[in-house]
Design a protein around this motif. Structure first.
Motif, PDB file in Angstrom:
ATOM      1  N   SER A  27     -12.503 -37.124 -44.746  1.00 13.90           N
ATOM      2  CA  SER A  27     -12.211 -38.401 -45.406  1.00 13.90           C
ATOM      3  C   SER A  27     -11.845 -38.175 -46.875  1.00 13.90           C
ATOM      4  O   SER A  27     -10.868 -38.744 -47.382  1.00 13.90           O
ATOM      5  N   ILE A  28     -12.608 -37.332 -47.558  1.00 14.89           N
ATOM      6  CA  ILE A  28     -12.316 -37.012 -48.961  1.00 14.89           C
ATOM      7  C   ILE A  28     -10.979 -36.296 -49.069  1.00 14.89           C
ATOM      8  O   ILE A  28     -10.148 -36.625 -49.925  1.00 14.89           O
ATOM      9  N   TYR A  29     -10.755 -35.327 -48.196  1.00  9.64           N
ATOM     10  CA  TYR A  29      -9.507 -34.574 -48.209  1.00  9.64           C
ATOM     11  C   TYR A  29      -8.312 -35.509 -48.015  1.00  9.64           C
ATOM     12  O   TYR A  29      -7.324 -35.449 -48.756  1.00  9.64           O
ATOM     13  N   ASN A  30      -8.404 -36.391 -47.036  1.00 10.71           N
ATOM     14  CA  ASN A  30      -7.302 -37.315 -46.754  1.00 10.71           C
ATOM     15  C   ASN A  30      -7.045 -38.260 -47.922  1.00 10.71           C
ATOM     16  O   ASN A  30      -5.893 -38.587 -48.225  1.00 10.71           O
ATOM     17  N   HIS A  31      -8.110 -38.687 -48.591  1.00 12.02           N
ATOM     18  CA  HIS A  31      -7.929 -39.568 -49.749  1.00 12.02           C
ATOM     19  C   HIS A  31      -7.284 -38.795 -50.908  1.00 12.02           C
ATOM     20  O   HIS A  31      -6.412 -39.332 -51.614  1.00 12.02           O
ATOM     21  N   GLU A  51      -3.629 -38.589 -50.189  1.00 16.07           N
ATOM     22  CA  GLU A  51      -2.977 -39.876 -50.471  1.00 16.07           C
ATOM     23  C   GLU A  51      -2.738 -40.050 -51.967  1.00 16.07           C
ATOM     24  O   GLU A  51      -1.637 -40.425 -52.401  1.00 16.07           O
ATOM     25  N   LEU A  52      -3.762 -39.764 -52.771  1.00 21.18           N
ATOM     26  CA  LEU A  52      -3.632 -39.915 -54.223  1.00 21.18           C
ATOM     27  C   LEU A  52      -2.614 -38.925 -54.783  1.00 21.18           C
ATOM     28  O   LEU A  52      -1.840 -39.259 -55.682  1.00 21.18           O
ATOM     29  N   ASN A  90       0.829 -40.164 -54.051  1.00 19.51           N
ATOM     30  CA  ASN A  90       1.158 -41.279 -54.955  1.00 19.51           C
ATOM     31  C   ASN A  90       1.657 -40.752 -56.297  1.00 19.51           C
ATOM     32  O   ASN A  90       2.593 -41.298 -56.887  1.00 19.51           O
ATOM     33  N   TYR A 123      -6.497 -42.152 -61.980  1.00 13.41           N
ATOM     34  CA  TYR A 123      -7.251 -42.471 -60.763  1.00 13.41           C
ATOM     35  C   TYR A 123      -7.539 -41.197 -59.969  1.00 13.41           C
ATOM     36  O   TYR A 123      -8.658 -40.978 -59.497  1.00 13.41           O
ATOM     37  N   TYR A 174     -11.274 -39.519 -59.477  1.00 14.94           N
ATOM     38  CA  TYR A 174     -11.790 -39.362 -58.107  1.00 14.94           C
ATOM     39  C   TYR A 174     -12.136 -37.905 -57.823  1.00 14.94           C
ATOM     40  O   TYR A 174     -13.229 -37.596 -57.345  1.00 14.94           O
ATOM     41  N   ARG A 175     -11.210 -36.979 -58.132  1.00 14.96           N
ATOM     42  CA  ARG A 175     -11.417 -35.566 -57.775  1.00 14.96           C
ATOM     43  C   ARG A 175     -12.496 -34.907 -58.616  1.00 14.96           C
ATOM     44  O   ARG A 175     -13.091 -33.920 -58.198  1.00 14.96           O
ATOM     45  N   LYS A 208     -17.171 -34.420 -54.783  1.00 15.01           N
ATOM     46  CA  LYS A 208     -15.765 -34.313 -54.388  1.00 15.01           C
ATOM     47  C   LYS A 208     -15.064 -33.159 -55.086  1.00 15.01           C
ATOM     48  O   LYS A 208     -14.151 -32.543 -54.522  1.00 15.01           O
TER      49      LYS A 208
END
Length: 201
Positions: free
Chosen positions: A26-30, A33-34, A37, A159, A163-164, A169
Motif C-alpha cells: 500500500s505504501i509502495y503503491n502510494h 502514485e505521488l 504526479n 506532498y 509522505y516519504r 515509510k
C-alpha cells in the motif's frame, strides 16, 4: 494440544506477514502514485518553459528588421535560448541539484530576455509595432504560467517528500532509488529574487 498451539502460532505468523505485506505494498503503491504526479507536473513545467523558448525566435525576427539594433544583444539571447533548450533533466532523478541546474539555465535566459526588452524600449518605432506588442503580451502570459506551474510542482514535491519522510515509510522509500527526496524550485538562485519581466513601461 502442542500440535494445535503450533498450528495457531504458524497461522498467526503467516497472517502477520500477510498484513505487513499488504501494508508495504500500500505504501509502495502510494509512493508510485505521488512520484508519477511529480513527473506529470514536471512535464507541465517543461511545456511552459518550452513555450517561452518558442516565442523568442519570433521576438528576434521582429527586431532583426531594425538595421541598427545591437547585434550583440541578439547573439546573447540566442545563446541563452540554446543553452536553455539543450538541458535535459532525468525525471527519475529530480533531486535538488538537478532542479537547481535546470532553474539556473532558465534564469539566465530570463535575464537575457529582460535585458533584450529593456533595450528594445530605446527603439520606439520597433516596440510600438503590433507584432512586437502581441509577442510581449504572450511572453508576459507565459511568465505567469511558468510561476503557476512551478508552484504546482513544488506542491507535489512537498506532498511527496512529507509522505516519504514519515516514519516508518522512509524505511520502505529508501529501498528504492526512484523514491529519493525530490528538489524544489526556489526563489532566484544566488540573488534569491523572483525572475521578473516587466512590460508595463
Amino acid at each position: 494440544m502442542k500440535e494445535k498451539n503450533f498450528i495457531i502460532t504458524i497461522s498467526s505468523i503467516f497472517i502477520l506477514i500477510f498484513i505487513i505485506g499488504l501494508w508495504i505494498s500500500s505504501i509502495y503503491n502510494h509512493l508510485v502514485e505521488l512520484n508519477e504526479n511529480i513527473k506529470t507536473q514536471w512535464g507541465q513545467v517543461e511545456n511552459v518553459y518550452q513555450r517561452r523558448a518558442d516565442l523568442i525566435p519570433n521576438l528576434i525576427n521582429t527586431v532583426k528588421g531594425s538595421a541598427n539594433f545591437e547585434k550583440n544583444t541578439l547573439t546573447q539571447i540566442i545563446e541563452a535560448r540554446t543553452k536553455a533548450t539543450s538541458i535535459h533533466t532525468n525525471t527519475n532523478n529530480l533531486n535538488q541539484n538537478q532542479i537547481n541546474k535546470f532553474q539556473k539555465v532558465q534564469e539566465n535566459l530570463n535575464d537575457s530576455v529582460s535585458r533584450f526588452l529593456l533595450i528594445v524600449e530605446n527603439y520606439p518605432n520597433l516596440s510600438s509595432t503590433k507584432n512586437f506588442y502581441e509577442l510581449q503580451n504572450q511572453l508576459e502570459g507565459t511568465e505567469n504560467r511558468i510561476n503557476i506551474e512551478r508552484n504546482r510542482f513544488n506542491d507535489h514535491v512537498n506532498y511527496f517528500n512529507t509522505y516519504r519522510n514519515q516514519f516508518p515509510k522512509i524505511i520502505i522509500a529508501n529501498f528504492f532509488d526512484k523514491f529519493q527526496e525530490k528538489g524544489y524550485f526556489q526563489s532566484k538562485i544566488e540573488s534569491r529574487k523572483s525572475p521578473v519581466v516587466d512590460f508595463s513601461k
